[in-house]
Design a protein around this motif. Sequence first.
Motif, mmCIF file in Angstrom:
data_model
loop_
_atom_site.group_PDB
_atom_site.id
_atom_site.type_symbol
_atom_site.label_atom_id
_atom_site.label_comp_id
_atom_site.label_asym_id
_atom_site.label_seq_id
_atom_site.Cartn_x
_atom_site.Cartn_y
_atom_site.Cartn_z
ATOM 1 N N ALA A 102 0.802 -1.233 -0.065
ATOM 2 C CA ALA A 102 0.050 -0.155 0.008
ATOM 3 C C ALA A 102 0.847 1.145 -0.038
ATOM 4 C CB ALA A 102 -0.890 0.038 1.334
ATOM 5 N N ASP A 103 2.058 1.092 0.798
ATOM 6 C CA ASP A 103 3.076 2.363 0.817
ATOM 7 C C ASP A 103 3.544 2.481 -0.807
ATOM 8 O OD1 ASP A 103 4.667 4.443 2.156
ATOM 9 O OD2 ASP A 103 6.179 3.311 1.914
ATOM 10 N N ASP A 104 3.937 1.574 -1.215
ATOM 11 C CA ASP A 104 4.461 1.608 -2.662
ATOM 12 C C ASP A 104 3.111 2.185 -3.553
ATOM 13 O OD1 ASP A 104 6.831 0.614 -1.918
ATOM 14 O OD2 ASP A 104 6.380 -1.494 -2.511
ATOM 15 N N MET A 105 2.092 1.675 -3.617
ATOM 16 C CA MET A 105 1.096 2.310 -4.472
ATOM 17 C C MET A 105 0.935 3.807 -3.759
ATOM 18 S SD MET A 105 -0.868 0.211 -6.026
ATOM 19 C CE MET A 105 -2.365 0.852 -6.134
ATOM 20 N N HIS A 106 0.804 4.128 -2.470
ATOM 21 C CA HIS A 106 0.677 5.509 -2.354
ATOM 22 C C HIS A 106 1.707 6.524 -3.116
ATOM 23 C CE1 HIS A 106 -0.961 8.757 0.139
ATOM 24 N NE2 HIS A 106 0.298 8.921 0.600
ATOM 25 N N LYS A 107 2.971 6.056 -3.047
ATOM 26 C CA LYS A 107 3.897 6.818 -3.525
ATOM 27 C C LYS A 107 4.153 6.740 -4.977
ATOM 28 C CE LYS A 107 7.008 6.297 0.795
ATOM 29 N NZ LYS A 107 8.144 5.721 1.412
ATOM 30 N N GLY A 108 3.312 5.926 -5.723
ATOM 31 C CA GLY A 108 3.549 5.824 -6.969
ATOM 32 C C GLY A 108 4.322 5.000 -7.612
ATOM 33 N N LEU A 109 4.983 4.177 -6.772
ATOM 34 C CA LEU A 109 6.096 3.174 -7.182
ATOM 35 C C LEU A 109 5.614 1.998 -8.019
ATOM 36 C CD1 LEU A 109 9.090 2.619 -7.008
ATOM 37 C CD2 LEU A 109 8.781 1.179 -5.115
ATOM 38 N N ILE A 110 4.373 1.646 -7.675
ATOM 39 C CA ILE A 110 3.659 0.383 -8.251
ATOM 40 C C ILE A 110 3.410 0.736 -10.069
ATOM 41 C CG2 ILE A 110 1.615 -0.858 -8.605
ATOM 42 C CD1 ILE A 110 3.305 -1.800 -6.424
ATOM 43 N N ASP A 111 3.052 2.166 -10.253
ATOM 44 C CA ASP A 111 2.807 2.551 -11.365
ATOM 45 C C ASP A 111 3.996 2.729 -12.230
ATOM 46 O OD1 ASP A 111 -0.002 3.083 -11.128
ATOM 47 O OD2 ASP A 111 0.396 5.025 -10.309
ATOM 48 N N ARG A 112 5.485 3.092 -11.567
ATOM 49 C CA ARG A 112 6.529 2.858 -12.287
ATOM 50 C C ARG A 112 6.875 1.663 -12.982
ATOM 51 N NH1 ARG A 112 10.052 6.639 -7.948
ATOM 52 N NH2 ARG A 112 8.093 8.264 -7.602
ATOM 53 N N PHE A 113 6.718 0.724 -11.973
ATOM 54 C CA PHE A 113 6.927 -0.737 -11.925
ATOM 55 C C PHE A 113 6.151 -1.211 -13.263
ATOM 56 C CE2 PHE A 113 8.422 -1.478 -7.713
ATOM 57 C CZ PHE A 113 9.950 -1.759 -7.807
ATOM 58 N N ARG A 114 4.777 -0.839 -13.448
ATOM 59 C CA ARG A 114 3.883 -1.265 -14.377
ATOM 60 C C ARG A 114 4.381 -0.708 -15.566
ATOM 61 N NH1 ARG A 114 -1.764 0.511 -13.140
ATOM 62 N NH2 ARG A 114 -2.096 -0.989 -14.812
ATOM 63 N N SER A 115 4.939 0.233 -15.876
ATOM 64 C CA SER A 115 5.529 0.875 -17.133
ATOM 65 C C SER A 115 6.766 0.075 -17.550
ATOM 66 C CB SER A 115 5.691 2.441 -16.779
ATOM 67 O OG SER A 115 6.962 2.465 -16.015
ATOM 68 N N LEU A 116 7.399 -0.920 -16.828
ATOM 69 C CA LEU A 116 8.601 -1.501 -17.096
ATOM 70 C C LEU A 116 8.210 -2.669 -17.746
ATOM 71 C CD1 LEU A 116 10.743 -0.896 -14.068
ATOM 72 C CD2 LEU A 116 10.846 0.351 -16.320
ATOM 73 N N PRO A 117 9.202 -3.281 -18.593
ATOM 74 C CA PRO A 117 9.190 -4.467 -19.403
ATOM 75 C C PRO A 117 9.290 -5.651 -18.491
ATOM 76 C CG PRO A 117 11.179 -3.593 -20.158
ATOM 77 C CD PRO A 117 10.451 -2.519 -19.176
ATOM 78 N N MET A 118 8.609 -5.872 -17.707
ATOM 79 C CA MET A 118 8.762 -6.998 -16.512
ATOM 80 C C MET A 118 7.505 -7.774 -16.347
ATOM 81 S SD MET A 118 9.072 -4.572 -13.123
ATOM 82 C CE MET A 118 9.568 -5.841 -11.902
ATOM 83 N N ALA A 119 7.689 -8.926 -15.742
ATOM 84 C CA ALA A 119 6.581 -9.957 -15.670
ATOM 85 C C ALA A 119 5.546 -9.290 -14.559
ATOM 86 C CB ALA A 119 6.779 -11.172 -15.237
ATOM 87 N N ARG A 120 4.244 -9.347 -15.078
ATOM 88 C CA ARG A 120 3.385 -8.738 -14.171
ATOM 89 C C ARG A 120 3.386 -9.013 -12.758
ATOM 90 N NH1 ARG A 120 2.820 -4.055 -16.660
ATOM 91 N NH2 ARG A 120 1.947 -4.105 -18.610
ATOM 92 N N GLY A 121 3.358 -10.316 -12.502
ATOM 93 C CA GLY A 121 3.477 -10.810 -10.958
ATOM 94 C C GLY A 121 4.531 -10.642 -10.406
#
Length: 282
Positions: A102-121
Amino acid sequence: MTTQVEAAPIAAPRPRGGIVQSVNDSLVVAKRNLIRMTRIPEMIIFGMIQPVMFVVLFSYVFGGSMQIGNSTSPEVYREFLMAGIFAQTVTFATAGAGAGIADDMHKGLIDRFRSLPMARGAVLTGRTLADLVQTALTVVVLVVVALLVGWRVHEGIPKALGAFALLLLLGYAFSWIGALIGLSVRTPEAATSGGLIWLFPVTFISNAFVDSSKLTPWLRHIAEWNPFSATVQACRELFGNPGVSTSDAWPMQHPVLASMIWSVLIIVVFRTLAVRKYRSAA
């Protein structure tokens, strides 16, 4: 005269497929989270203090008033208690996993990860693996404290290691529930609260701290089919500690197998739900 050329939107890079790539991405994220944990040592320290307090309080405050079988000996209760404390410790790590995501979501880090060419899980798998390492360290400290208060293993080291493997498997399974909660709330505080509310009935309506045969019939049935109870009972059998159940319920008759089935089922269901939620989270 100037000509304006509209730039084509840049699409996010597509993740590379393959199990090997997914494993590599997960390990990279796990390493990132482990490094972050070492930079916040108080988080690890406070996580170890709570289970130690539970051991001391339950052992010396309730030890002389609990009847296990035909005995009210504090020493017998301490050995009975430790499997429950171990299981409670690995499951309470769920709240920390949810709060971290939840902290990573709040800081926007999850959105950055989702923009990278990496496995979703990979982001969630890496986070749960890092939490598993922290939980294992906490269990090691707890074993030392348990030995100091009189807990012993009576069935040999191999079976004891099997019991700890079941505990870590249960903790890893529950961490996926925490991951789903962390992705579903807006703040880390809400994730912590949401991660603890459901854990209290799961851990206390069980055979962790009291003999389930002493519960009222309807509570006893819930406790005997509780996934948490199956792991606790399996650990008692593998440790050779008192409190072996005489219940006819299938999980209590085959606790090791029941523990593995419950944990794998929880991982499959909640990992699927968490990854699906991660894909749509913003």
